[in-house]
Write a protein that holds these residues in place. Structure first.
Motif, mmCIF file in Angstrom:
data_model
loop_
_atom_site.group_PDB
_atom_site.id
_atom_site.type_symbol
_atom_site.label_atom_id
_atom_site.label_comp_id
_atom_site.label_asym_id
_atom_site.label_seq_id
_atom_site.Cartn_x
_atom_site.Cartn_y
_atom_site.Cartn_z
ATOM 1 N N ARG A 15 -34.553 -24.114 -25.128
ATOM 2 C CA ARG A 15 -34.463 -24.790 -23.968
ATOM 3 C C ARG A 15 -35.010 -26.383 -24.312
ATOM 4 N N MET A 16 -35.963 -26.494 -25.350
ATOM 5 C CA MET A 16 -35.968 -28.042 -25.689
ATOM 6 C C MET A 16 -34.921 -28.747 -26.401
ATOM 7 N N GLY A 17 -34.557 -27.857 -27.310
ATOM 8 C CA GLY A 17 -33.328 -28.385 -28.326
ATOM 9 C C GLY A 17 -32.346 -28.708 -27.324
ATOM 10 N N LEU A 18 -31.730 -27.824 -26.598
ATOM 11 C CA LEU A 18 -30.557 -28.098 -25.512
ATOM 12 C C LEU A 18 -30.896 -29.218 -24.779
ATOM 13 N N GLY A 19 -31.993 -29.193 -24.183
ATOM 14 C CA GLY A 19 -32.294 -30.548 -23.172
ATOM 15 C C GLY A 19 -32.355 -31.835 -23.975
ATOM 16 N N SER A 20 -32.816 -31.677 -25.229
ATOM 17 C CA SER A 20 -32.705 -33.015 -25.937
ATOM 18 C C SER A 20 -31.353 -33.425 -26.116
ATOM 19 N N LEU A 21 -30.572 -32.476 -26.664
ATOM 20 C CA LEU A 21 -29.118 -32.838 -27.028
ATOM 21 C C LEU A 21 -28.277 -33.192 -25.686
ATOM 22 N N ALA A 106 -23.565 -21.071 -33.654
ATOM 23 C CA ALA A 106 -22.473 -22.210 -33.978
ATOM 24 C C ALA A 106 -22.981 -23.260 -34.834
ATOM 25 N N SER A 107 -22.410 -23.685 -35.385
ATOM 26 C CA SER A 107 -22.540 -25.123 -36.466
ATOM 27 C C SER A 107 -23.073 -26.419 -35.665
ATOM 28 N N GLU A 108 -23.834 -27.002 -36.201
ATOM 29 C CA GLU A 108 -24.378 -28.192 -35.596
ATOM 30 C C GLU A 108 -23.264 -29.080 -34.637
ATOM 31 N N SER A 109 -22.229 -29.246 -35.595
ATOM 32 C CA SER A 109 -20.837 -29.918 -35.152
ATOM 33 C C SER A 109 -20.343 -29.300 -33.966
ATOM 34 N N GLU A 110 -20.218 -28.164 -33.792
ATOM 35 C CA GLU A 110 -19.728 -27.129 -32.703
ATOM 36 C C GLU A 110 -20.603 -27.328 -31.574
ATOM 37 N N HIS A 112 -22.562 -29.657 -30.560
ATOM 38 C CA HIS A 112 -22.460 -31.046 -30.158
ATOM 39 C C HIS A 112 -21.081 -31.342 -29.497
ATOM 40 N N TYR A 113 -20.017 -30.767 -30.119
ATOM 41 C CA TYR A 113 -18.603 -30.609 -29.477
ATOM 42 C C TYR A 113 -18.616 -30.085 -28.307
ATOM 43 N N GLN A 114 -19.149 -28.862 -28.123
ATOM 44 C CA GLN A 114 -19.025 -27.986 -26.876
ATOM 45 C C GLN A 114 -19.978 -28.291 -26.068
ATOM 46 N N LEU A 115 -21.046 -29.093 -26.040
ATOM 47 C CA LEU A 115 -21.930 -29.505 -25.106
ATOM 48 C C LEU A 115 -21.282 -30.939 -24.574
ATOM 49 N N GLU A 116 -20.790 -31.847 -25.294
ATOM 50 C CA GLU A 116 -19.893 -32.742 -24.847
ATOM 51 C C GLU A 116 -18.985 -32.437 -23.882
ATOM 52 N N LEU A 117 -18.158 -31.505 -24.303
ATOM 53 C CA LEU A 117 -17.070 -30.832 -23.264
ATOM 54 C C LEU A 117 -17.606 -30.610 -21.963
ATOM 55 N N PHE A 118 -18.657 -29.714 -22.286
ATOM 56 C CA PHE A 118 -19.276 -29.079 -21.127
ATOM 57 C C PHE A 118 -20.020 -30.136 -19.940
ATOM 58 N N VAL A 119 -20.655 -31.307 -20.413
ATOM 59 C CA VAL A 119 -21.174 -32.246 -19.565
ATOM 60 C C VAL A 119 -19.976 -32.909 -18.975
ATOM 61 N N LYS A 120 -18.885 -33.117 -19.741
ATOM 62 C CA LYS A 120 -17.715 -33.898 -19.090
ATOM 63 C C LYS A 120 -16.772 -33.096 -18.395
ATOM 64 N N ASN A 121 -17.257 -31.743 -18.085
ATOM 65 C CA ASN A 121 -16.494 -30.838 -17.406
ATOM 66 C C ASN A 121 -15.143 -30.551 -18.040
#
Length: 184
Positions: A15-21, A106-110, A112-121
């Motif tokens: 939770r802390m790691g995802l929250g930070s990202l 998943a890899s660190e780059s994956e 980051h990529y998926q979280l960015e897509l997620f936040v941008k819907n």
């Protein structure tokens, strides 16, 4: 509408790691819960635009509450973040219109990529990932996957029935159906 994220995972470090990202992506509101009951309570008390959901929680399998979440909060964008393989749970996630599925390995780059897509819907198409795989579990229904999970974790019929609020005969019948589908 402001992006407001809630993370439901039973591991505080996750939770802390995802929250930070997520905060690095410009999201100011990131709340955390550690089980299904807390999640449902928090969703009832606060408005969120996004949910990051682990499938296996201490008080149950999130598959048991996803349909309810979709019905109560139809505008909530959901990302499954789990150690459970997408090949097994991805089709169910697609059925419930889950935004995307991120494996915890998943890899660190994956990530980051998926979280960015997620936040941008912008959904990562789960179906595309599944089209190339042969999956003996793809025909299983949600309840069958729930029971299979308990079986794979060494639970007996009576324990499964108690956990899911089912009759032992029902669990036995579903177990038989699972074995028939997987073996054939």
């Amino acid at each position: 509408m402001e992006t407001r994220v809630i993370i439901a995972d039973d591991h505080s470090i996750v939770r802390m790691g995802l929250g930070s990202l997520i905060k690095q992506l410009g999201v100011n509101v990131v709340d955390e819960v550690s089980n299904c009951a807390e999640l449902m309570s928090q969703l009832n008390n606060q408005t969120y635009s996004h949910l990051i959901l682990d499938l296996i929680m201490p008080d149950g399998n999130a598959l048991e509450i996803i349909e309810n979440i979709n019905n109560l909060y139809p505008n909530l964008t959901i990302l499954i973040h789990s150690m459970q393989p997408v090949e097994v749970y991805g089709k169910i996630a697609s059925k419930f219109q889950i935004h995307s599925y991120l494996h915890k390995g998943a890899s660190e780059s994956e990530i980051h990529y998926q979280l960015e897509l997620f936040v941008k819907n912008q959904p990562l198409q789960i179906k595309k990932k599944l089209d190339d795989t042969i999956n003996p579990f793809s025909t299983l229904a949600v309840r069958e996957l729930e029971i299979l999970h308990y079986l794979l974790n060494g639970h007996r019929t009576k324990e499964i029935a108690t956990s899911l609020g089912l009759k032992m005969n029902t669990v036995s019948t579903i177990k038989s159906n699972i074995f028939e589908q997987i073996i054939l």
